[in-house]
Design a protein around this motif. Structure first.
Motif, PDB file in Angstrom:
ATOM      1  N   MET A   1      71.357  -0.161  11.303  1.00 46.63           N
ATOM      2  CA  MET A   1      71.752  -0.717   9.937  1.00 46.63           C
ATOM      3  C   MET A   1      70.666  -0.169   9.097  1.00 46.63           C
ATOM      4  O   MET A   1      69.415  -0.060   9.420  1.00 46.63           O
ATOM      5  N   LYS A   2      71.186   0.398   8.028  1.00 45.75           N
ATOM      6  CA  LYS A   2      70.411   1.309   7.051  1.00 45.75           C
ATOM      7  C   LYS A   2      69.614   0.270   6.206  1.00 45.75           C
ATOM      8  O   LYS A   2      70.120  -0.822   5.763  1.00 45.75           O
ATOM      9  N   LYS A   3      68.362   0.688   6.075  1.00 48.25           N
ATOM     10  CA  LYS A   3      67.305  -0.091   5.137  1.00 48.25           C
ATOM     11  C   LYS A   3      67.414   0.336   3.669  1.00 48.25           C
ATOM     12  O   LYS A   3      67.979   1.535   3.635  1.00 48.25           O
ATOM     13  N   ASN A   4      66.616  -0.426   2.997  1.00 47.87           N
ATOM     14  CA  ASN A   4      66.567  -0.015   1.381  1.00 47.87           C
ATOM     15  C   ASN A   4      65.233   0.996   1.348  1.00 47.87           C
ATOM     16  O   ASN A   4      64.285   0.536   0.878  1.00 47.87           O
ATOM     17  N   LEU A   5      65.632   2.152   2.231  1.00 42.51           N
ATOM     18  CA  LEU A   5      64.372   2.966   2.207  1.00 42.51           C
ATOM     19  C   LEU A   5      64.966   4.518   2.201  1.00 42.51           C
ATOM     20  O   LEU A   5      65.900   5.000   2.440  1.00 42.51           O
ATOM     21  N   ILE A   6      64.059   5.363   1.436  1.00 46.76           N
ATOM     22  CA  ILE A   6      64.026   6.659   1.126  1.00 46.76           C
ATOM     23  C   ILE A   6      63.130   7.423   1.891  1.00 46.76           C
ATOM     24  O   ILE A   6      61.993   7.119   1.665  1.00 46.76           O
ATOM     25  N   ILE A   7      63.339   8.364   2.787  1.00 45.16           N
ATOM     26  CA  ILE A   7      62.498   9.291   3.381  1.00 45.16           C
ATOM     27  C   ILE A   7      62.255  10.509   2.704  1.00 45.16           C
ATOM     28  O   ILE A   7      63.314  11.207   2.412  1.00 45.16           O
ATOM     29  N   ILE A   8      60.975  11.095   2.518  1.00 50.10           N
ATOM     30  CA  ILE A   8      60.765  12.171   1.796  1.00 50.10           C
ATOM     31  C   ILE A   8      60.176  13.190   2.978  1.00 50.10           C
ATOM     32  O   ILE A   8      59.178  12.740   3.454  1.00 50.10           O
ATOM     33  N   LEU A   9      60.596  14.108   3.158  1.00 49.37           N
ATOM     34  CA  LEU A   9      60.046  15.386   4.171  1.00 49.37           C
ATOM     35  C   LEU A   9      59.310  16.342   3.433  1.00 49.37           C
ATOM     36  O   LEU A   9      59.865  16.859   2.387  1.00 49.37           O
TER      37      LEU A   9
ATOM     38  N   LEU B   1      58.924   6.743   1.502  1.00 47.65           N
ATOM     39  CA  LEU B   1      57.791   6.816   2.508  1.00 47.65           C
ATOM     40  C   LEU B   1      57.871   8.521   2.729  1.00 47.65           C
ATOM     41  O   LEU B   1      58.838   9.115   2.607  1.00 47.65           O
ATOM     42  N   LEU B   2      56.595   9.128   2.788  1.00 45.86           N
ATOM     43  CA  LEU B   2      56.087  10.482   2.672  1.00 45.86           C
ATOM     44  C   LEU B   2      56.043  10.868   4.208  1.00 45.86           C
ATOM     45  O   LEU B   2      54.900  10.225   4.513  1.00 45.86           O
ATOM     46  N   TYR B   3      56.792  11.943   4.795  1.00 49.09           N
ATOM     47  CA  TYR B   3      56.325  12.137   6.067  1.00 49.09           C
ATOM     48  C   TYR B   3      56.200  13.596   6.278  1.00 49.09           C
ATOM     49  O   TYR B   3      57.041  14.480   5.348  1.00 49.09           O
ATOM     50  N   PRO B   4      55.647  14.319   7.175  1.00 47.47           N
ATOM     51  CA  PRO B   4      55.768  15.747   7.303  1.00 47.47           C
ATOM     52  C   PRO B   4      56.984  16.413   7.662  1.00 47.47           C
ATOM     53  O   PRO B   4      57.462  15.651   8.305  1.00 47.47           O
ATOM     54  N   TYR B   5      57.253  17.446   7.397  1.00 46.27           N
ATOM     55  CA  TYR B   5      58.458  17.972   7.411  1.00 46.27           C
ATOM     56  C   TYR B   5      59.223  18.192   8.962  1.00 46.27           C
ATOM     57  O   TYR B   5      60.421  18.035   9.157  1.00 46.27           O
ATOM     58  N   ASN B   6      58.014  18.038   9.839  1.00 41.94           N
ATOM     59  CA  ASN B   6      58.591  18.170  11.218  1.00 41.94           C
ATOM     60  C   ASN B   6      58.754  17.038  12.000  1.00 41.94           C
ATOM     61  O   ASN B   6      58.427  17.053  13.141  1.00 41.94           O
ATOM     62  N   ILE B   7      58.641  15.737  11.326  1.00 45.14           N
ATOM     63  CA  ILE B   7      58.989  14.452  11.830  1.00 45.14           C
ATOM     64  C   ILE B   7      60.124  14.733  12.708  1.00 45.14           C
ATOM     65  O   ILE B   7      61.318  15.466  12.281  1.00 45.14           O
ATOM     66  N   SER B   8      59.874  13.993  13.851  1.00 47.91           N
ATOM     67  CA  SER B   8      61.201  14.269  14.934  1.00 47.91           C
ATOM     68  C   SER B   8      62.568  13.361  14.379  1.00 47.91           C
ATOM     69  O   SER B   8      62.287  12.379  13.502  1.00 47.91           O
ATOM     70  N   LYS B   9      63.495  13.593  14.905  1.00 50.39           N
ATOM     71  CA  LYS B   9      65.073  13.035  14.536  1.00 50.39           C
ATOM     72  C   LYS B   9      65.023  11.898  14.871  1.00 50.39           C
ATOM     73  O   LYS B   9      65.449  10.953  14.165  1.00 50.39           O
ATOM     74  N   SER B  10      64.444  11.447  16.122  1.00 56.61           N
ATOM     75  CA  SER B  10      64.355  10.076  16.604  1.00 56.61           C
ATOM     76  C   SER B  10      63.367   9.050  15.530  1.00 56.61           C
ATOM     77  O   SER B  10      63.748   7.970  15.257  1.00 56.61           O
TER      78      SER B  10
ATOM     79  N   LYS C   1      63.796   4.422  11.547  1.00 51.49           N
ATOM     80  CA  LYS C   1      63.395   4.075  10.287  1.00 51.49           C
ATOM     81  C   LYS C   1      64.555   3.499   9.482  1.00 51.49           C
ATOM     82  O   LYS C   1      64.398   2.820   8.459  1.00 51.49           O
ATOM     83  N   CYS C   2      65.602   4.054   9.924  1.00 49.07           N
ATOM     84  CA  CYS C   2      67.192   3.614   9.348  1.00 49.07           C
ATOM     85  C   CYS C   2      67.106   3.834   7.775  1.00 49.07           C
ATOM     86  O   CYS C   2      67.436   2.891   7.037  1.00 49.07           O
ATOM     87  N   PRO C   3      66.599   5.200   7.504  1.00 46.30           N
ATOM     88  CA  PRO C   3      66.844   5.302   5.938  1.00 46.30           C
ATOM     89  C   PRO C   3      68.234   5.456   5.316  1.00 46.30           C
ATOM     90  O   PRO C   3      69.092   5.959   5.952  1.00 46.30           O
ATOM     91  N   SER C   4      68.280   5.154   4.029  1.00 47.58           N
ATOM     92  CA  SER C   4      69.343   5.346   3.198  1.00 47.58           C
ATOM     93  C   SER C   4      69.670   6.367   2.650  1.00 47.58           C
ATOM     94  O   SER C   4      70.968   6.994   2.494  1.00 47.58           O
ATOM     95  N   GLY C   5      68.536   7.250   2.755  1.00 44.85           N
ATOM     96  CA  GLY C   5      68.666   8.894   2.232  1.00 44.85           C
ATOM     97  C   GLY C   5      67.468   9.328   2.646  1.00 44.85           C
ATOM     98  O   GLY C   5      66.477   9.057   2.778  1.00 44.85           O
ATOM     99  N   ILE C   6      67.775  10.929   2.577  1.00 44.64           N
ATOM    100  CA  ILE C   6      66.377  11.656   2.745  1.00 44.64           C
ATOM    101  C   ILE C   6      66.238  12.769   1.739  1.00 44.64           C
ATOM    102  O   ILE C   6      67.524  13.202   1.275  1.00 44.64           O
ATOM    103  N   ILE C   7      65.249  13.049   1.530  1.00 44.53           N
ATOM    104  CA  ILE C   7      64.905  13.902   0.391  1.00 44.53           C
ATOM    105  C   ILE C   7      63.830  15.117   0.973  1.00 44.53           C
ATOM    106  O   ILE C   7      62.815  14.815   1.696  1.00 44.53           O
TER     107      ILE C   7
END
Length: 512
Positions: free
Chosen positions: A1-9, A31-40, A45-51
């Protein structure tokens, strides 16, 4: 289930954290993560979107930062910004190449698809956007449409609505982009279907609790500079640990006139414990003759820590040093992902490796305007909330070239005149930061029918909200003339005054 979260790579852009910060402004957690974060890890994190953020690379070069195309099959809406846009195009079969016309700073975006969900609520055909790129899309991927362009960039925004992939060449996260916040809000709320549920008041409580948990029953010293960041840090720390806190103000001799007196009076008013250490000679003796700005910063950083460690021994049972480092300090000192190093800060890159004190930086993930908002929540006086920022290394980095006592005296007098007139014209609070720079360059002048050969001063005045981007202040000619006349007439050693009209980027606010 998607959470109310946006992940920025993060692909190494100086603005990466600003994206997360803007989204939090909307009331959505990010949340901000390095570009090479794994797909898993992304899926966990069940994000609602990725930037996908911007970055200083070219996608076709050997050192470029790439990701797996699998990210586009997750069924999660994706927004690419600048390098992120070029990366999307490159991975999905488009072509990228050097721009015919590089764009840095303000450009005018023509919205081609006015009904596109990314541009909902924008009632103009053309909007000002902030560009920073040397490559561009020469051919868009299949199933994508061009939804925006500029006069020199024919592909400035693209989308594949079916696959929920969107991209813009400009930076919507910076304040200089008109409707930038709305564009991000459209992606986060309209496209990703997030809800508004994140509040800055929760951050305050978390910071206080984190300080309590980290410090426990130990004593703490706080490097107190007297600016907004250190006052807010001191206030939060005092709320967390009370009398365990020891605020130390080190008088380096590199502050404006009357600064020390003002700081002491305000600390008394706010009931903050503070001890003043006179270390003017310590710093001056080590800075005399130093020309390189990085050496200045590192000398000052090292001396600060040395003095803090000596003071901690006097107090006893000190394990922690709390600093008012904010995120813009860290970004400009960062070397992550690449070697595009800008400058070290005395409380970041300038810290010596052999330090014994453990460092706590409660505000290190916050920007200046967020710190100001927290200050308002805490009841910090307006004189501090709207005080112009002053760099930790002080006027040492506003004296271009070698430092000596005479130059320090000259710049202090010129700065004093500037602030007298800012207050006289009642414009101090309408601009974000103003100061004088003393160049090492001398020029010929005439005073009293005699030839002079003296220093050149530069007035720098900017307007900004986050201090990551800035534009020069549109000061009146009358004001500029008054400043120039007073400084040249009243300050021995200056016979020419210039006004800096560059923006950030490509310039920085401070010169060194």
């Amino acid at each position: 289930m998607k959470k109310n979260l946006i992940i920025i790579l993060d692909f190494g852009s100086q603005y990466s954290y600003m994206i997360a910060r803007r989204i939090r402004d909307l009331g959505v957690y990010s949340l901000l993560y390095p570009y090479n974060i794994s797909k898993s890890k992304i899926l966990s994190k069940c994000p609602s979107g990725i930037i996908l953020s911007g970055g200083p690379f070219s996608v076709y070069k050997t050192n470029s930062l790439l990701i797996s195309k699998n990210i586009f099959s997750l069924g999660i809406p994706i927004l690419g910004i600048c390098y992120g846009m070029q990366l999307i195009s490159f991975l999905l079969g488009g072509k990228i190449g050097p721009s015919n016309y590089r764009e840095y700073g303000k450009s005018l975006l023509e919205i081609i698809d006015k009904n596109h969900p990314l541009f909902l609520g924008i009632n103009k055909n053309n909007i000002v956007v902030w560009m920073s790129h040397f490559d561009e899309i020469k051919k868009i991927p299949k199933e994508f449409n061009i939804i925006g362009k500029t006069s020199s960039c024919p592909v400035a925004a693209i989308s594949n609505n079916k696959k929920m992939i969107y991209a813009v060449q400009f930076h919507p996260e910076v304040n200089n982009t008109e409707y930038g916040k709305l564009i991000l809000e459209n992606f986060v709320i309209q496209i990703c279907k997030c809800n508004y549920n994140w509040k800055l008041t929760n951050v305050v409580n978390n910071i206080i609790n984190d300080i309590k948990k980290t410090v426990s029953n130990k004593k703490v010293i706080l490097g107190f500079s007297g600016g907004l960041d250190s006052f807010v840090t001191a206030y939060l720390s005092y709320k967390a640990i009370g009398k365990q806190l020891n605020c130390i103000f080190i008088d380096t001799g590199l502050f404006p006139k009357e600064e020390k007196k003002i700081i002491i009076n305000i600390c008394k008013h706010m009931n903050l414990p503070i001890k003043v250490i006179n270390a003017k000679e310590n710093f001056l003796s080590k800075l005399i003759g130093i020309k390189n700005p990085e050496k200045k910063r590192k000398i000052i950083g090292k001396e600060f820590i040395n003095l803090f460690q000596k003071e901690s021994k006097k107090i006893g049972n000190i394990e922690f040093l709390i600093q008012g480092t904010i995120y813009s300090d860290i970004i400009e000192s960062s070397k992550k992902l690449n070697n595009n190093f800008i400058k070290s800060h005395h409380n970041v890159g300038g810290l010596p490796k052999f330090r014994k004190l453990k460092i706590i930086e409660p505000l290190k993930k916050l920007f200046k305007d967020e710190v100001r908002t927290i200050g308002k929540l805490l009841g910090v006086p307006g004189i501090i909330l709207y005080k112009h920022p002053f760099p930790g290394p002080g006027i040492s980095i506003r004296i271009i070239g070698k430092i000596n006592k005479n130059k320090i005296s000259i710049i202090k007098k010129a700065d004093s005149i500037l602030f007298q007139e800012l207050n006289s014209y009642n414009i101090y609070n309408t601009i974000s930061q103003a100061f004088i720079i003393l160049l090492s360059t001398k020029s010929v002048g005439i005073m009293g029918d005699k030839r002079t050969y003296e220093y050149t001063a530069v007035l720098r005045s900017v307007n900004t909200k986050d201090f990551m981007t800035a534009t020069f202040s549109h000061l009146s000619y009358e004001f500029l003339e008054k400043i120039s006349n007073r400084i040249i007439n009243e300050v021995n050693g200056i016979n020419r005054v210039l006004y800096d009209i560059s923006s950030k980027p490509p310039s920085t606010i401070e010169w060194e």
